[in-house]
Design a protein around this motif. Structure first.
Motif, mmCIF file in Angstrom:
data_model
loop_
_atom_site.group_PDB
_atom_site.id
_atom_site.type_symbol
_atom_site.label_atom_id
_atom_site.label_comp_id
_atom_site.label_asym_id
_atom_site.label_seq_id
_atom_site.Cartn_x
_atom_site.Cartn_y
_atom_site.Cartn_z
ATOM 1 N N LEU A 183 0.849 -1.200 -0.141
ATOM 2 C CA LEU A 183 0.122 0.011 -0.170
ATOM 3 C C LEU A 183 1.086 1.142 -0.105
ATOM 4 O O LEU A 183 0.203 2.425 0.151
ATOM 5 C CB LEU A 183 -0.763 0.034 1.392
ATOM 6 C CG LEU A 183 -1.910 -1.201 1.217
ATOM 7 C CD1 LEU A 183 -2.848 -1.223 2.539
ATOM 8 C CD2 LEU A 183 -2.706 -1.216 -0.052
ATOM 9 N N GLY A 184 2.190 1.176 -0.015
ATOM 10 C CA GLY A 184 2.923 2.340 -0.069
ATOM 11 C C GLY A 184 4.315 2.015 0.544
ATOM 12 O O GLY A 184 4.482 0.925 1.208
ATOM 13 N N GLY A 185 5.191 2.941 0.287
ATOM 14 C CA GLY A 185 6.547 2.873 0.918
ATOM 15 C C GLY A 185 6.803 3.411 2.091
ATOM 16 O O GLY A 185 5.948 4.436 2.709
ATOM 17 N N PRO A 186 7.848 3.380 2.979
ATOM 18 C CA PRO A 186 8.176 3.832 4.199
ATOM 19 C C PRO A 186 8.454 5.250 3.926
ATOM 20 O O PRO A 186 9.286 5.536 3.070
ATOM 21 C CB PRO A 186 9.375 3.283 4.627
ATOM 22 C CG PRO A 186 9.983 2.260 3.540
ATOM 23 C CD PRO A 186 8.929 2.133 2.800
ATOM 24 N N VAL A 187 7.800 6.090 4.890
ATOM 25 C CA VAL A 187 8.000 7.718 4.731
ATOM 26 C C VAL A 187 9.228 8.201 4.950
ATOM 27 O O VAL A 187 9.700 8.886 4.267
ATOM 28 C CB VAL A 187 6.729 8.275 5.554
ATOM 29 C CG1 VAL A 187 6.977 9.807 5.582
ATOM 30 C CG2 VAL A 187 5.326 7.873 4.967
ATOM 31 N N VAL A 188 9.915 7.919 6.038
ATOM 32 C CA VAL A 188 11.139 8.475 6.193
ATOM 33 C C VAL A 188 12.155 8.126 5.145
ATOM 34 O O VAL A 188 12.980 9.033 4.783
ATOM 35 C CB VAL A 188 11.570 7.770 7.466
ATOM 36 C CG1 VAL A 188 13.114 8.107 8.048
ATOM 37 C CG2 VAL A 188 10.715 8.336 8.708
ATOM 38 N N GLU A 189 12.240 6.983 4.537
ATOM 39 C CA GLU A 189 13.087 6.634 3.597
ATOM 40 C C GLU A 189 12.723 7.679 2.293
ATOM 41 O O GLU A 189 13.848 8.069 1.536
ATOM 42 C CB GLU A 189 13.278 5.138 3.123
ATOM 43 C CG GLU A 189 13.797 4.273 3.946
ATOM 44 C CD GLU A 189 13.197 4.137 5.315
ATOM 45 O OE1 GLU A 189 12.107 4.612 5.788
ATOM 46 O OE2 GLU A 189 13.542 3.203 6.189
ATOM 47 N N GLN A 190 11.567 7.727 2.051
ATOM 48 C CA GLN A 190 11.189 8.516 0.890
ATOM 49 C C GLN A 190 11.596 10.053 1.214
ATOM 50 O O GLN A 190 11.982 10.819 0.263
ATOM 51 C CB GLN A 190 9.524 8.439 0.706
ATOM 52 C CG GLN A 190 9.388 7.067 0.181
ATOM 53 C CD GLN A 190 7.722 6.996 -0.153
ATOM 54 O OE1 GLN A 190 7.362 7.697 -1.174
ATOM 55 N NE2 GLN A 190 6.922 6.204 0.346
ATOM 56 N N LEU A 191 11.540 10.499 2.394
ATOM 57 C CA LEU A 191 11.766 11.925 2.647
ATOM 58 C C LEU A 191 13.432 12.164 2.620
ATOM 59 O O LEU A 191 13.906 13.049 2.052
ATOM 60 C CB LEU A 191 11.325 12.287 3.974
ATOM 61 C CG LEU A 191 10.003 12.450 4.336
ATOM 62 C CD1 LEU A 191 9.677 12.646 5.942
ATOM 63 C CD2 LEU A 191 9.272 13.411 3.626
#
Length: 500
Positions: A360-368
């Motif tokens: 349902l989506g990727g990890p947020v911290v890694e994307q930031l």
């Protein structure tokens, strides 16, 4: 691939085959057999008729008939109607160096931890660009509180990262908006999403031959049928003296004959050869794919590793229909597990719908953190490229000095050297390599049907002193096989191993 090879195309691949060292039929059969093993003649391709090939080569039909008969006896030509047999690989038992048992074990093998003291040459990957990655995560943590009121699910990806990726493409001459970007957990995840969306079971997918092993595995796992198109041999220089690129004539023929649903290509520092596709060939490729109704999927994960500063245009600049896959795994760190798909907005919506059946989506911290890295993409690259150039030159010098029978193709970029071996010993080398302190990815992992026993990919991601140790180990492993020819027949399969 289930097409056919024209007499002129086979003649061009054969080159100067009739040397007079053996009967003409045997020399002809030997060269065709090597072309199949090298992957330069794909599997399941119908060879020219005896009459047509004899006329093209200027030999008697009896010579061609005898050569084809020998190839059938050796298991490299199927028994087709009349003289139109199809190329194949002989089947062998589980202890053979080729055949069904070996291929089954080499494909889709699980990853294994590398024991201490073993130099890993199966992974073409770099350690993290240290301070740059650390600083990006530190910045991401300061931005995280603003994200916490949300649910954290986003099938398209964090907007800041999509904006950064779109800006990167726009700066490279491919106008892109954030709506044309889907963030994924690495390039392999991206390819699986694309396959699930664009290619159904039993659909055909064109690939270069050789190609990236994990891509081949993903295409097979999706139930698709591979259409391998051989790349020219490294020594097959053009009339102008330029290095070989891609055989666009063969690709165009395969596209028109096979009409694959999708084509997966790596034009930017191709894995494993390290070649860079010229813009003239990129234009032809885009036109041919459009004519065949084939979606062109381009793997750009190595594009930033441009060792010689060659200029090329992103393939998507030639057509809005191109689907581009990228990631930070090769340029920054594989541990980021951040990749993306760039395509038309309507396709991105389809990819997002397919993605929700996987996650349902990727990890947020890694994307930031990844957004910071993409916005400053060039920051770690000058030092990394300088180090890689030094490593590449050191490896090429070591191979020339310690392994004089090897033919190493000098890569334009990327992370590895594609070597032609003096004998079909790639799998055998992979089996005995751990005894000498190294781990290898056998050549057949980069192709289909057991091809590329004459080849080995050697990464130059290790520092020169470790490369020296690795090449010395390769020399010792080859010496063992040469001293005990029967060993190649008695060896089992290489240990299960992951490849990157």
């Amino acid at each position: 691939m289930s097409g056919s090879l024209s007499p002129s195309a086979l003649s061009r691949l054969l080159g100067a085959w009739n040397l007079g060292a053996a009967p003409a039929y045997r020399e002809l059969a030997d060269v065709v057999r090597l072309l199949v093993l090298d992957g330069r003649v794909p599997l399941e391709v119908a060879l020219p008729s005896e009459r047509a090939l004899a006329a093209t080569l200027g030999v008697s039909r009896t010579t061609v008939t005898a050569a084809y008969s020998l190839l059938r006896e050796q298991g490299f030509l199927s028994s087709g109607q009349g003289s139109r047999g199809r190329t194949c690989i002989p089947q062998a038992g589980p202890r053979g160096s080729r055949g069904g048992g070996v291929r089954a074990n080499l494909s889709g093998a699980p990853g294994l931890a590398v024991p201490d003291g073993i130099l890993d040459l199966a992974y073409a990957s770099l350690p993290a660009s240290g301070e740059v990655v650390h600083r990006a995560f530190a910045s991401a943590l300061t931005e995280l509180p603003a994200m916490l009121p949300g649910f954290g699910y986003d099938a398209l990806g964090v907007h800041a990262l999509r904006e950064a990726i779109a800006g990167h493409y726009s700066a490279a001459g491919v106008p892109t908006t954030a709506r044309q970007v889907l963030v994924t957990s690495g390039a392999q995840h991206a390819l699986n999403i694309v396959l699930r969306t664009l290619a159904g079971r039993s659909d055909k997918v064109l690939v270069e031959h050789p190609s990236y092993p994990n891509a081949i595995d993903a295409i097979r796992a999706a139930g698709c049928r591979l259409v391998p198109v051989a790349m020219p041999a490294a020594h097959a220089e053009t009339r102008s003296g330029a290095r070989p690129g891609w055989d666009l004539e063969a690709i165009e023929t395969a596209l028109m004959q096979q009409r694959p649903a999708m084509a997966y290509v790596v034009p930017d520092f191709h894995n494993p050869t390290g070649r860079l596709m010229p813009d003239s060939q990129r234009r032809r490729l885009v036109r041919a794919a459009a004519s065949a109704g084939t979606v062109l999927v381009v793997d750009e994960t190595l594009r930033e590793l441009n060792l010689d500063g060659a200029v090329s245009t992103p393939l998507a600049a030639f057509s809005p229909a191109v689907v581009s896959i990228g990631s930070l795994s090769k340029s920054h760190w594989a541990g980021l597990r951040t990749g993306w798909i760039r395509a038309e907005e309507s396709l991105i919506q389809r990819f997002a719908a397919a993605r929700t059946t996987m996650d349902l989506g990727g990890p947020v911290v890694e994307q930031l953190a990844a957004a910071h890295l993409v916005n400053a993409l060039a920051e770690p690259l000058p030092a990394r490229l300088a180090s890689l150039r030094e490593n590449r030159d050191a490896l090429l010098d070591l191979i020339a000095e310690r392994l004089p029978g090897w033919e190493a193709e000098r890569p334009d970029g990327g992370l590895s050297v594609w070597c032609r071996l003096p004998a079909p010993i790639s799998t055998a080398l992979a089996v005995v390599a751990p005894d000498f302190g190294i781990r290898l990815a056998a050549g057949p992992r980069f192709g289909t049907g057991g091809a590329f026993e004459h080849h080995l990919r050697v990464p130059f991601t290790l520092p020169p002193e470790q490369l020296e140790t690795a090449v010395a180990a390769l020399r010792s492993a080859q010496d063992r096989l040469e001293a005990s020819p029967q060993l190649r027949r008695d060896l089992g399969t290489p240990p299960a191993a992951a490849i990157a």
